[in-house]
Enzyme design. Structure first.
Site, PDB file in Angstrom:
ATOM      1  CG  ASP A 213      -2.032   1.032   1.155  1.00 17.31           C
ATOM      2  OD1 ASP A 213      -2.459   1.354   0.030  1.00 17.31           O
ATOM      3  OD2 ASP A 213      -2.469   1.518   2.213  1.00 17.31           O
ATOM      4  CB  SER A 237      -6.476   2.791   0.147  1.00 18.95           C
ATOM      5  OG  SER A 237      -5.120   3.176   0.074  1.00 18.95           O
ATOM      6  CD  GLN A 287      -4.343   1.348  -3.116  1.00 15.56           C
ATOM      7  OE1 GLN A 287      -3.851   2.431  -3.415  1.00 15.56           O
ATOM      8  NE2 GLN A 287      -3.984   0.669  -2.036  1.00 15.56           N
TER       9      GLN A 287
END
Length: 298
Positions: A213, A237, A287
């Protein structure tokens, strides 16, 4: 005058990451992850993903490693508080195991995660080639880059870089805010955990989930020269997916190569591939995140 505390050693930083990712069993299929050490504000999404994966892993035979996870962030986490993880044992099949995990804070879910585990078996194989980029030893550290650029960087970013972090990152090409020049949404970053980690492959997978991430969402902002410290931008996110293809070590250098094929409608979509030093493709990442323009606070 208050003395400045000594900087943690690399091994202390690695041990701190291991403690963050090691969840505590508090009841059948209920686990607790600690708060972020010295944390404040919103939780780092990678930490919640990593803890959720460890909670799911605790309910699965260790001979059946995790090969994929898909998570949706529903609410911002509170970095100052622990997280409760509730695991649902959806299926224990002949070769695959599936789990669902809900991360809960203040009585409300902040993350839903689905994870799949697979017994190793032989099969046909192929992979993408590793990009031809300089090795990490030939690249400047982010700390050195920040010291060289000084006041040219936003204060919030300088302060973030000064905070000791367990995962080291070395970028092949400077990225915002080191370089605001608009360019193609592609970046290559070497990553590794500072210090040594145990031989537990489940811990290395959780550490990769944590690190996957980092920097990914910013790829979609490279054509626009924006960064998470800009006061006129809001980032978060929204969902995160990780596929793990083979074993690796997070305390060895890994190349995280990222691209963003699309951004629009206040969202940015990003993809990543993760290679070992010897060129093995060990993971893929995807993502989508919020990349919203806002009016800066007065």
């Amino acid at each position: 005058m208050t003395a400045t505390p000594p900087r943690p050693t690399d091994q202390q930083l690695a041990d701190s990451l291991a403690s963050v990712l090691t969840v505590e069993r508090i009841e059948e299929d209920f686990y607790r992850g600690i708060a972020t050490p010295q944390g404040r504000g919103r939780s780092f999404g990678g930490q919640v993903i990593g803890q959720a994966l460890m909670a799911a892993t605790m309910t699965v035979d260790p001979d059946r490693p995790n090969h994929s996870l898909h998570g949706y962030f529903m609410r911002p986490g509170d970095a100052t508080q622990p997280v409760l993880y509730q695991v649902e044992r959806d299926r224990d099949g002949g070769s695959f195991t599936t789990r669902r995990v809900v991360a809960i804070q203040h009585g409300k879910p902040i993350l839903n995660l689905a994870a799949s585990f697979h017994s190793p078996e032989p099969g046909l194989g192929h992979q993408d080639s590793m990009p031809d980029v300089p090795g990490p030893e030939d690249l400047e550290t982010e700390e050195a880059m920040a010291a060289r650029m000084g006041d040219a960087l936003p204060e919030a970013f300088r302060n973030w870089l000064k905070t000791p972090r367990p995962v080291e990152m070395r970028s092949v090409t400077p990225r915002p805010p080191f370089d605001r020049s608009p360019r193609a949404p592609v970046q290559h970053i070497w990553i590794r955990v500072r210090g040594g980690m145990s031989d537990d492959p489940a811990l290395h997978r959780a550490a990769l989930a944590f690190a996957s991430d980092m920097g990914l969402l910013g790829t979609s902002m490279m054509p626009h020269g924006k960064t998470f410290t800009d006061p006129d931008m809001q980032f978060a996110s929204l969902d995160h997916a990780l596929w793990v293809h083979d074993d690796f070590r997070m305390d060895d250098w890994l190349l995280y190569t990222m691209d963003s094929p699309w951004a629009g409608g206040a969202r940015g979509f990003n993809r990543g591939r993760i290679f070992t030093r010897d060129g093995r493709l060990v993971a893929n990442v995807a993502q989508e995140g919020l990349v919203r323009r806002i009016t800066p606070r007065g």
